[in-house]
Motif scaffolding. Structure first.
Motif, mmCIF file in Angstrom:
data_model
loop_
_atom_site.group_PDB
_atom_site.id
_atom_site.type_symbol
_atom_site.label_atom_id
_atom_site.label_comp_id
_atom_site.label_asym_id
_atom_site.label_seq_id
_atom_site.Cartn_x
_atom_site.Cartn_y
_atom_site.Cartn_z
ATOM 1 N N GLY A 144 27.753 -5.491 -34.764
ATOM 2 C CA GLY A 144 28.121 -5.345 -33.391
ATOM 3 C C GLY A 144 29.043 -6.415 -32.670
ATOM 4 N N ALA A 145 28.811 -7.851 -33.120
ATOM 5 C CA ALA A 145 29.774 -8.763 -32.727
ATOM 6 C C ALA A 145 31.284 -8.547 -33.201
ATOM 7 N N VAL A 146 31.275 -8.130 -34.430
ATOM 8 C CA VAL A 146 32.584 -7.799 -34.988
ATOM 9 C C VAL A 146 33.175 -6.836 -34.265
ATOM 10 N N LEU A 147 32.605 -5.768 -33.884
ATOM 11 C CA LEU A 147 33.315 -4.652 -33.210
ATOM 12 C C LEU A 147 33.806 -5.220 -31.897
ATOM 13 N N VAL A 168 29.062 10.403 -49.960
ATOM 14 C CA VAL A 168 27.991 10.891 -50.149
ATOM 15 C C VAL A 168 27.059 10.793 -49.380
ATOM 16 N N GLY A 169 27.608 10.475 -47.953
ATOM 17 C CA GLY A 169 26.699 10.644 -46.730
ATOM 18 C C GLY A 169 26.075 9.312 -46.498
ATOM 19 N N GLU A 170 26.352 8.085 -47.066
ATOM 20 C CA GLU A 170 25.791 6.719 -46.816
ATOM 21 C C GLU A 170 26.426 6.144 -45.535
ATOM 22 N N VAL A 171 25.702 5.582 -44.637
ATOM 23 C CA VAL A 171 26.228 5.109 -43.569
ATOM 24 C C VAL A 171 26.681 3.710 -43.750
ATOM 25 N N ILE A 172 27.937 3.308 -43.223
ATOM 26 C CA ILE A 172 28.268 1.972 -43.251
ATOM 27 C C ILE A 172 28.442 1.493 -41.786
ATOM 28 N N ALA A 207 30.115 10.565 -35.604
ATOM 29 C CA ALA A 207 30.009 11.171 -34.231
ATOM 30 C C ALA A 207 29.120 10.436 -33.123
ATOM 31 N N GLY A 208 29.599 9.831 -32.179
ATOM 32 C CA GLY A 208 28.605 9.109 -31.180
ATOM 33 C C GLY A 208 28.226 7.975 -31.437
ATOM 34 N N CYS A 209 28.575 7.359 -32.724
ATOM 35 C CA CYS A 209 28.108 6.153 -33.127
ATOM 36 C C CYS A 209 29.315 5.017 -33.305
#
Length: 100
Positions: A76-79, A68-72, A58-60
């Motif tokens: 920024g350029a890809v987005l 298991v809660g790991e963030v991928i 949320a918000g990112c």
């Protein structure tokens, strides 16, 4: 700089700056192929312990969390490139990735 001409960094920077005034839709490639791990996001999937299901953080923008809660995180350029390509439905998108 026109669409399809690679910069010294090895990619077209038209997505970073928006379409140049001399570029047209005819200058867009018919197909754009992306590698995934380490190119589109980090960490690479083999470096994580979790897996599906993934959920948006949320918000990112461009971040998901695995089981298991790991963030991928998308680079920024890809987005920005994906958002730009989404505007042009004539450009086909493909992936080229391997699993070991």
């Amino acid at each position: 700089r026109r669409w399809g001409r690679a910069s010294r960094a090895g990619y077209s920077d038209a997505a970073e700056q928006g379409a140049s005034s001399s570029g047209t839709l005819d200058d867009l490639p018919q197909l754009v192929v992306f590698d995934l791990d380490g190119v589109c996001w980090n960490p690479e999937m083999h470096q994580t312990k979790g897996g599906p299901p993934y959920r948006l953080v949320a918000g990112c923008a461009g971040e998901v969390e695995n089981s298991v809660g790991e963030v991928i995180k998308l680079h920024g350029a890809v987005l920005r490139v994906w958002k730009l390509l989404a505007e042009y439905s004539t450009v086909k998108i493909a992936i080229a990735s391997s699993s070991r």
